[in-house]
Write an enzyme that holds these catalytic residues in place. Structure first.
Site, short mmCIF file in Angstrom:
data_model
loop_
_atom_site.label_atom_id
_atom_site.label_comp_id
_atom_site.label_asym_id
_atom_site.label_seq_id
_atom_site.Cartn_x
_atom_site.Cartn_y
_atom_site.Cartn_z
N CYS A 99 11.16 1.20 -6.43
CA CYS A 99 10.02 0.97 -5.55
C CYS A 99 10.33 0.01 -4.41
CB CYS A 99 8.85 0.43 -6.36
SG CYS A 99 8.20 1.61 -7.56
N HIS A 181 18.07 -10.49 -6.91
CA HIS A 181 18.36 -9.40 -7.84
C HIS A 181 18.49 -9.96 -9.25
CE1 HIS A 181 19.87 -5.67 -9.43
NE2 HIS A 181 19.96 -5.12 -8.23
N HIS A 265 -0.68 -12.17 6.39
CA HIS A 265 -0.89 -10.92 5.63
C HIS A 265 0.17 -10.83 4.55
CE1 HIS A 265 -3.65 -9.69 8.79
NE2 HIS A 265 -2.72 -10.01 9.66
N HIS A 269 3.09 -5.34 -4.26
CA HIS A 269 3.55 -4.07 -4.82
C HIS A 269 2.42 -3.36 -5.57
CE1 HIS A 269 5.86 -1.03 -6.76
NE2 HIS A 269 5.78 -1.58 -7.96
N HIS A 298 -5.77 2.81 -5.13
CA HIS A 298 -6.90 3.67 -5.44
C HIS A 298 -6.86 4.96 -4.63
CE1 HIS A 298 -11.11 5.11 -5.09
NE2 HIS A 298 -11.18 4.74 -6.36
N ASN A 302 0.57 5.14 -6.71
CA ASN A 302 1.85 4.45 -6.52
C ASN A 302 2.80 5.42 -5.82
OD1 ASN A 302 4.38 3.28 -6.74
ND2 ASN A 302 4.08 2.57 -8.84
#
Length: 345
Positions: A99, A181, A265, A269, A298, A302
Site C-alpha cells: 500500500c 523500513h 493536511h 492510510h 467509505h 482500500n
C-alpha cells in the site's frame, strides 16, 4: 465475508473488477489485463490532458507500481506501447511493495530527476495501481477473506517534473521525503503475507497482529520524523516529557507531539476502519483530521497504493487546499501535477 464487510467502514458504491459481476467462477489473466488497462489508460489520459504533455516527445521516465500483478510484458511496456513513447524513455516496474508504494514511486521519480540534472530529463510519468482479479481469494480462511472485503479497484497517475518553466503550473511542490523500513521485525514482515491456506488455495493473509504492528512501527517512524518537522516549542515539550518519563521510571508517559502544528493536511492510510482508528489513537487526532481517510475509505474502499492520491483529491473537492501549500513528507525541490482516475465499473 459479509460480517467482515459490515465492520470494514466501506460504503455501497465502491468499485470491483468486471469478472465479479459476470458470474465467473474464477478470474482469468484476461480479467487482470482488462482491470489494469481500464485504470491505467483512464488515469494517464486524464493527467496528460491536464498537463498538455505529449507522451511521444515529453515523457522521459515511466514508473509503474502494482504490488500484486506483474505480467510479461510489463505494465510499463504496456504504457510505452499504447502511447507510442520514444526509444529513449526509461522505464521502471515496481511490484510487491504494498500500500505504501504510491508515495515510494513518487520518491523514486524525484531521485531520478534530481540525479539526471544536465541530461535533459524533465518529466516522469508515475502510474499507481493495484489488481484484484488474480488475487481474489476463493477459500475459507478468515484472515485471507479480509482482502476480498476491503480492497477495491483504483488507479492514479502523476507527472513529476523538474522543468523550471512549468513551476507556475504545477499543483504541488515536493519538499521532503522520509522512509523507515521495519522488515527485519518478523511480526511486521508477516503482517500481510501471501501464502497458501491448508487446502492449497493462494491468498493474502492479514493477521490480527497487523494493527498492533502498524501502531508500533508508526511510533518508530514518528521518532525520526518529529525532530525534522515540529516547531521548537513542541520539541522542547516532548524532550521534557521524555526526561520526566526517565525520572519517574515510566510512571509519566511521554507526550504525543501535535503534528497539526507542523502540517496543514495529513493523509492517513485508509487500510480499513481499524487502521484509521489506531492511527488516530496513537497520534491523538480528532475526527476532523481522520475525516478524509474515513470518507475516502467509505466511498472507494482500500485502493491500496493509490489511496493517498484519492485523499488529496478529497482535499481538493472540499476546497481545503490553498494555492501555496507545503506537504512535509515528499522530496525536495520538485513540482508535481496530479491526475486521479476513479473506477467506473
Amino acid at each position: 465475508m459479509y460480517n467482515i464487510y459490515l465492520k470494514s467502514g466501506l460504503g455501497e458504491e465502491t468499485y470491483a473488477p468486471p469478472f465479479i459481476f459476470q458470474g465467473l467462477n474464477e478470474a482469468t489473466l484476461d480479467s487482470a489485463w482488462v482491470e489494469a488497462k481500464e485504470g491505467m489508460f483512464s488515469s494517464v489520459d486524464s493527467v496528460l490532458s491536464k498537463t498538455k504533455i505529449d507522451p511521444c516527445k515529453d515523457i522521459d521516465v515511466v514508473i509503474v507500481t502494482c504490488g500484486s500483478f506483474s505480467p510479461s510484458p510489463s505494465l510499463c511496456s504496456l504504457l510505452v506501447n499504447h502511447y507510442k513513447m520514444g526509444p529513449a524513455v526509461k522505464t521502471y516496474n515496481l511490484s510487491g511493495m504494498g500500500c505504501g508504494s504510491g508515495i515510494l514511486a513518487i520518491d523514486m521519480a524525484a531521485h531520478i530527476l534530481r540525479g539526471s540534472s544536465g541530461q535533459n530529463v524533465r518529466n516522469a510519468l508515475v502510474v499507481i495501481t493495484e489488481n484484484i482479479s488474480l488475487n481474489w481469494y476463493y477459500g475459507e480462511d478468515r484472515s485471507m477473506l479480509v482482502t476480498n472485503c476491503i480492497f477495491r479497484v483504483g488507479c492514479a497517475a502523476a507527472i513529476v517534473t523538474n522543468d523550471p518553466a512549468r513551476r507556475g503550473e504545477a499543483k504541488f511542490q515536493l519538499i521532503h521525503s522520509l522512509r523507515t523500513h521495519h522488515g527485519t521485525d518478523d511480526s511486521a514482515y508477516k503482517a500481510a503475507f501471501q501464502e497458501e491456506d491448508d487446502k492449497g488455495i493462494t491468498g493474502v493473509s492479514l493477521t490480527k497482529d497487523l494493527i498492533r504492528v502498524a501502531g508500533h512501527n508508526l511510533r518508530g517512524h514518528i521518532k525520526t520524523l518529529a525532530p525534522r518537522v515540529l516547531p521548537l516549542s513542541q520539541i522542547i515539550q516532548y524532550m521534557k516529557s521524555i526526561a520526566l518519563n526517565a525520572l519517574t521510571q515510566g510512571e509519566s508517559k511521554p507526550m504525543v507531539p501535535d503534528f497539526t502544528t507542523a502540517f496543514d493536511h495529513i493523509c492517513i492510510h485508509t487500510g480499513g476502519k481499524a487502521v484509521i482508528e489506531q492511527v488516530g489513537k496513537v497520534l491523538k487526532f480528532d475526527e476532523s483530521i481522520t475525516e478524509p481517510a474515513r470518507m475516502t475509505l467509505h466511498r472507494f474502499g482500500n485502493t491500496s497504493s493509490s489511496l493517498v492520491f484519492y485523499e488529496l483529491a478529497y482535499f481538493e473537492a472540499k476546497r481545503r487546499l490553498r494555492k501555496v501549500i507545503e506537504f512535509g513528507c515528499l522530496p525536495l525541490g520538485l513540482d508535481l501535477r496530479l491526475g486521479v482516475w476513479f473506477g467506473r465499473h
